[in-house]
Motif scaffolding. Sequence first.
Motif, short mmCIF file in Angstrom:
data_model
loop_
_atom_site.label_atom_id
_atom_site.label_comp_id
_atom_site.label_asym_id
_atom_site.label_seq_id
_atom_site.Cartn_x
_atom_site.Cartn_y
_atom_site.Cartn_z
N LEU A 5 0.83 -1.21 0.00
CA LEU A 5 0.00 0.00 0.00
C LEU A 5 0.86 1.25 0.00
O LEU A 5 0.60 2.22 -0.73
CB LEU A 5 -0.91 -0.03 1.23
CG LEU A 5 -2.15 0.85 1.26
CD1 LEU A 5 -3.09 0.48 0.13
CD2 LEU A 5 -2.85 0.71 2.61
N ASP A 6 1.91 1.24 0.82
CA ASP A 6 2.79 2.39 0.93
C ASP A 6 3.49 2.72 -0.38
O ASP A 6 3.87 3.87 -0.63
CB ASP A 6 3.84 2.15 2.02
CG ASP A 6 3.23 2.11 3.42
OD1 ASP A 6 2.10 2.60 3.59
OD2 ASP A 6 3.90 1.58 4.33
N LEU B 289 -1.67 6.92 -3.99
CA LEU B 289 -3.10 6.87 -3.69
C LEU B 289 -3.55 8.16 -3.02
O LEU B 289 -2.76 8.80 -2.32
CB LEU B 289 -3.42 5.70 -2.73
CG LEU B 289 -3.16 4.28 -3.22
CD1 LEU B 289 -3.31 3.30 -2.05
CD2 LEU B 289 -4.11 3.92 -4.35
N ASP C 57 -4.95 10.25 -0.05
CA ASP C 57 -4.71 9.98 1.37
C ASP C 57 -5.88 9.28 2.04
O ASP C 57 -5.69 8.36 2.85
CB ASP C 57 -4.42 11.29 2.11
CG ASP C 57 -3.05 11.87 1.74
OD1 ASP C 57 -2.21 11.10 1.23
OD2 ASP C 57 -2.84 13.07 1.99
N ARG D 135 -5.94 5.60 0.98
CA ARG D 135 -4.86 4.87 1.65
C ARG D 135 -5.23 4.59 3.11
O ARG D 135 -5.04 3.47 3.60
CB ARG D 135 -3.56 5.67 1.59
CG ARG D 135 -2.34 4.94 2.17
CD ARG D 135 -1.13 5.86 2.26
NE ARG D 135 -0.87 6.52 1.00
CZ ARG D 135 -0.25 5.96 -0.03
NH1 ARG D 135 0.16 4.71 0.06
NH2 ARG D 135 -0.04 6.65 -1.14
#
Length: 335
Positions: free
Chosen positions: A310-311, A315, A317, A320
């Motif tokens: 994911l990091d 994306l 904010d 995420r």
Amino acid sequence: MTVARSRDMDQIQTYVKPAICALLDRLDPGNRLVGGYQLGYWDADGSPAANHGKGLRPALALLSARATGAEPTAGVPAAAAVELAHNFSLLHDDLMDGDAERRHQPTAWTVFGVGPAILAGDALIGLAYEALVETPGGCPAARRLALDIRALVAGQAADLDFERRDDVTLDECLRMAEQKTAALLAGACALGAILCGGPPNLIDGLSRFGRHLGLAFQLVDDLLGIWGDPRRTGKPVGSDLRARKRSIPVVRAVTSGQAAGRALAERYRSPQPLTNEDVTRVSALIEATGARDWTAQRAAQETARAQAELDALDLPDDVRDEFACIATFTTGRDH
């Protein structure tokens, strides 16, 4: 805690549930009744109910659409499809496992019969594909769902095969979990983005996130199948042990080389049903090998790997944060 604290759960109730109900209305009355009962939308007599599941997969599909910058409603067909596909698998899984209770209510096959439950499952997976192919640009998403369902079926076949074997390895068990559970969760994380024309690197990254998340989900599910509170899980105490399931903690224990693992393997080979006292003893044997702790630690590792994927993605904010919230829920849930 539920997944459904994000804005996507509100979208599920506002947009996804009506979309699924409209699809159910295409079915003949019998399959419509069983399908809606399975989804928790109504009781066995057709009266309204609210006994649906966690909303994990449709929430992920809506987030997947938002990851491309699209409005969440653009992901509704993907969310409906993955929820229908998931419940197709549950209808058949409950029957194959002989489970009599799910979500604190009798399973569909115990209420309507074996044949109607099988047919309703078939009807739901058909509706899942309809939801996608009737959407502009939906064919690639339908193709992806087909691949994930193929993996799910292979995982279920392996799970059934394990019941006849006492030589299942831990690697085999983890592979089965990747197919049976992680494949559809990976698909849920990708379908919305595919439907909205997201770039390949985003789709691939979300898929990897979902695959790690799905394995973490199954690891936690296996822990709950042994040590979960039935008031929260909706299943009897030690349900997986009574069914002699070769779940990950069990396989980790019997392959540990320890005396407790050998005692567990011997009890699993016995044809005698497990009493309440047996369940307590067997669960203690698993714990004595360290398999409970190992499973919990592996779930945390898979969650960390999901977070790392994911990091690495570009994306919004809020998207995420909500993906991360779901990942945290997966390992911290009690049902």
